[in-house]
Design a protein around this motif. Structure first.
Motif, mmCIF file in Angstrom:
data_model
loop_
_atom_site.group_PDB
_atom_site.id
_atom_site.type_symbol
_atom_site.label_atom_id
_atom_site.label_comp_id
_atom_site.label_asym_id
_atom_site.label_seq_id
_atom_site.Cartn_x
_atom_site.Cartn_y
_atom_site.Cartn_z
ATOM 1 N N ILE A 26 0.841 -1.204 0.000
ATOM 2 C CA ILE A 26 0.000 0.000 0.000
ATOM 3 C C ILE A 26 0.871 1.247 0.000
ATOM 4 C CG2 ILE A 26 -1.746 1.293 1.285
ATOM 5 C CD1 ILE A 26 -2.774 -1.366 2.366
ATOM 6 N N LEU A 27 1.896 1.261 0.865
ATOM 7 C CA LEU A 27 2.808 2.406 0.933
ATOM 8 C C LEU A 27 3.545 2.588 -0.379
ATOM 9 C CD1 LEU A 27 4.345 1.971 4.521
ATOM 10 C CD2 LEU A 27 2.733 3.721 3.769
ATOM 11 N N PHE A 28 3.961 1.481 -0.981
ATOM 12 C CA PHE A 28 4.684 1.569 -2.258
ATOM 13 C C PHE A 28 3.802 2.185 -3.341
ATOM 14 C CE2 PHE A 28 6.029 -0.055 -6.381
ATOM 15 C CZ PHE A 28 7.392 0.216 -6.356
ATOM 16 N N GLY A 29 2.571 1.691 -3.465
ATOM 17 C CA GLY A 29 1.656 2.213 -4.472
ATOM 18 C C GLY A 29 1.293 3.665 -4.226
ATOM 19 N N LEU A 30 1.067 4.003 -2.953
ATOM 20 C CA LEU A 30 0.679 5.368 -2.595
ATOM 21 C C LEU A 30 1.790 6.367 -2.913
ATOM 22 C CD1 LEU A 30 -1.281 7.355 -1.227
ATOM 23 C CD2 LEU A 30 -0.238 6.736 0.969
ATOM 24 N N PHE A 31 3.008 6.057 -2.468
ATOM 25 C CA PHE A 31 4.108 7.006 -2.658
ATOM 26 C C PHE A 31 4.602 7.037 -4.102
ATOM 27 C CE2 PHE A 31 4.161 6.913 1.913
ATOM 28 C CZ PHE A 31 4.501 8.219 2.248
ATOM 29 N N LEU A 32 4.497 5.913 -4.807
ATOM 30 C CA LEU A 32 4.845 5.921 -6.229
ATOM 31 C C LEU A 32 3.875 6.819 -6.994
ATOM 32 C CD1 LEU A 32 6.500 4.914 -8.632
ATOM 33 C CD2 LEU A 32 4.962 2.927 -8.756
ATOM 34 N N SER A 33 2.583 6.718 -6.666
ATOM 35 C CA SER A 33 1.573 7.556 -7.326
ATOM 36 C C SER A 33 1.812 9.031 -7.022
ATOM 37 C CB SER A 33 0.165 7.154 -6.867
ATOM 38 O OG SER A 33 -0.099 5.798 -7.171
ATOM 39 N N MET A 34 2.080 9.352 -5.757
ATOM 40 C CA MET A 34 2.316 10.742 -5.366
ATOM 41 C C MET A 34 3.576 11.288 -6.027
ATOM 42 S SD MET A 34 1.311 10.391 -1.328
ATOM 43 C CE MET A 34 1.565 12.100 -0.902
ATOM 44 N N TYR A 35 4.585 10.452 -6.137
ATOM 45 C CA TYR A 35 5.843 10.881 -6.756
ATOM 46 C C TYR A 35 5.640 11.184 -8.242
ATOM 47 C CZ TYR A 35 10.718 10.740 -8.317
ATOM 48 O OH TYR A 35 11.933 11.040 -8.879
ATOM 49 N N LEU A 36 4.915 10.290 -8.945
ATOM 50 C CA LEU A 36 4.676 10.492 -10.367
ATOM 51 C C LEU A 36 3.802 11.721 -10.620
ATOM 52 C CD1 LEU A 36 4.109 6.796 -11.554
ATOM 53 C CD2 LEU A 36 6.152 8.209 -11.823
ATOM 54 N N ILE A 37 2.817 11.951 -9.748
ATOM 55 C CA ILE A 37 1.966 13.141 -9.873
ATOM 56 C C ILE A 37 2.799 14.400 -9.660
ATOM 57 C CG2 ILE A 37 0.065 14.422 -8.798
ATOM 58 C CD1 ILE A 37 -1.248 11.710 -8.195
ATOM 59 N N THR A 38 3.708 14.340 -8.683
ATOM 60 C CA THR A 38 4.589 15.487 -8.412
ATOM 61 C C THR A 38 5.463 15.812 -9.609
ATOM 62 O OG1 THR A 38 4.652 14.936 -6.049
ATOM 63 C CG2 THR A 38 6.385 16.382 -6.878
ATOM 64 N N ILE A 39 6.078 14.776 -10.185
ATOM 65 C CA ILE A 39 6.953 14.972 -11.344
ATOM 66 C C ILE A 39 6.158 15.529 -12.517
ATOM 67 C CG2 ILE A 39 8.469 13.855 -13.021
ATOM 68 C CD1 ILE A 39 9.661 13.999 -10.239
ATOM 69 N N LEU A 40 5.018 14.908 -12.813
ATOM 70 C CA LEU A 40 4.225 15.317 -13.966
ATOM 71 C C LEU A 40 3.676 16.733 -13.796
ATOM 72 C CD1 LEU A 40 2.888 14.640 -16.663
ATOM 73 C CD2 LEU A 40 0.972 13.630 -15.389
ATOM 74 N N GLY A 41 3.120 17.015 -12.616
ATOM 75 C CA GLY A 41 2.519 18.327 -12.376
ATOM 76 C C GLY A 41 3.528 19.457 -12.477
ATOM 77 N N ASN A 42 4.668 19.288 -11.828
ATOM 78 C CA ASN A 42 5.682 20.343 -11.864
ATOM 79 C C ASN A 42 6.345 20.451 -13.232
ATOM 80 O OD1 ASN A 42 6.114 21.604 -9.043
ATOM 81 N ND2 ASN A 42 5.963 19.422 -8.587
ATOM 82 N N LEU A 43 6.479 19.326 -13.921
ATOM 83 C CA LEU A 43 7.048 19.360 -15.271
ATOM 84 C C LEU A 43 6.117 20.112 -16.227
ATOM 85 C CD1 LEU A 43 9.435 18.426 -16.978
ATOM 86 C CD2 LEU A 43 8.186 16.315 -17.461
ATOM 87 N N LEU A 44 4.820 19.938 -16.066
ATOM 88 C CA LEU A 44 3.854 20.660 -16.901
ATOM 89 C C LEU A 44 3.938 22.169 -16.655
ATOM 90 C CD1 LEU A 44 0.688 18.365 -16.757
ATOM 91 C CD2 LEU A 44 2.124 18.841 -18.747
ATOM 92 N N ILE A 45 4.123 22.555 -15.378
ATOM 93 C CA ILE A 45 4.276 23.979 -15.065
ATOM 94 C C ILE A 45 5.513 24.546 -15.763
ATOM 95 C CG2 ILE A 45 4.785 25.623 -13.218
ATOM 96 C CD1 ILE A 45 1.931 24.785 -13.142
#
Length: 315
Positions: A26-45
């Protein structure tokens, strides 16, 4: 157990967020998802700001730098934690630990400085609008960012040099999910007085001074807004500060939560939860705050796919 200088042969042990085997997937899936969202969101900015001429202004120049720093800030801690969860290991080598401390301080400090510079930018724009283009020229903006990087590089390096003089027992356990300076100093076997003094000085430089600068800027902004008679002008001026105020509240609020949880309670779990907020959650939410509350950024993001397609067609 005899203390010794680490040279990489005896790794530290990171306890992580939980020892429960059932929680690891659960922790792996949660933090992997948050990490990918962080990378994608900031990269789009970053892509939106660099590709849209309408956003080639000091405010968005600093925003793109903040997004880059947030990507690096999260990448300093989360990938190693994900690897440890996936491989069911807790070790981190001494050089890796020092590297993590070094870059965590750099990007955490840059977050503070960039938020301060962005507050100064809003102060000049609202309180001295006629002189804004002259004061916040591209050379001065670049100089502010460059000086911030150089200052933080030097101070962070000094901490690592001082840490090299410390001794640790073999198999030293760090009650955290990454190597954070204060946590590493607590588990050292040798005297850390000089390190502690230098750490508190760094906290003043990286945290207190930027916070005072932000407070001063917004105090001046509020004073200027109170003197404005036109309600529409007042609302438009303050609306440009809304996203920045949200990010400041989130960043400093979670950072203060980490400090208070460590000072008031001896619970390592509470400290780790608070750390997750400012190392993972805050960088993930920043792009949403700046895009959802800013029509210019939203417009640039909507035009971004068309610009990408045009670039691909040009190739």
């Amino acid at each position: 157990m005899t203390a010794q200088n680490h040279t990489g042969e005896s790794p530290f042990l990171l306890l992580g967020l939980s020892d429960d085997p059932q929680l690891q997937p659960i922790l792996f899936g949660l933090f992997l998802s948050m990490y990918l969202i962080t990378i994608l969101g900031n990269l789009l900015i970053i892509l939106a700001v660099t590709s849209d001429p309408h956003l080639h202004t000091p405010m968005y120049f600093f925003l793109s730098n903040l997004s880059f720093v947030d990507i690096c800030f999260t990448s300093t801690t989360i990938p190693k934690m994900l690897v440890n969860i996936q491989t069911q290991r807790k070790d981190i080598s001494y050089p890796e630990c020092l590297t993590q401390v070094y870059f965590f301080m750099i990007f955490g400090g840059m977050d503070n400085f960039l938020l301060t510079v962005m507050a100064y930018d809003r102060f000049v724009a609202i309180c001295h609008p006629l002189n804004y283009p002259l004061i916040m020229n591209p050379h001065f903006c670049g100089l502010l960012v460059l000086v911030s990087w150089l200052l933080i590089f030097c101070i962070s390096l000094s901490h690592v040099v001082l840490m090299r003089k410390l001794t640790f027992s073999p198999g030293t356990t760090i009650p955290h999910f990454f190597c954070e300076l204060a946590q590493v100093l607590q588990v050292a076997s040798s005297d850390t007085l000089i390190n502690d003094i230098w750490m508190y000085l760094a906290i003043v430089l990286f945290g207190v001074f930027p916070a005072l600068g932000i407070f001063f800027s917004y105090h001046q902004i509020l004073s200027s807004l109170m003197k404005m008679s036109n309600t529409a002008t007042k609302h438009k001026a303050f609306s440009t500060c809304g996203s920045h105020l949200c990010v400041i509240s989130l960043f400093y609020g979670t950072g203060l939560g980490v400090y208070l949880s460590s000072a008031v309670s001896s619970s390592a779990h509470r400290s780790k939860v608070a750390s997750v907020m400012y190392t993972v959650v805050t960088p993930m939410l920043n792009p949403f705050i700046y895009s959802l509350r800013n029509q210019d950024v939203m417009g640039a993001l909507e035009r971004l796919p068309g610009r990408v397609v045009s670039c691909l067609d040009g190739l």
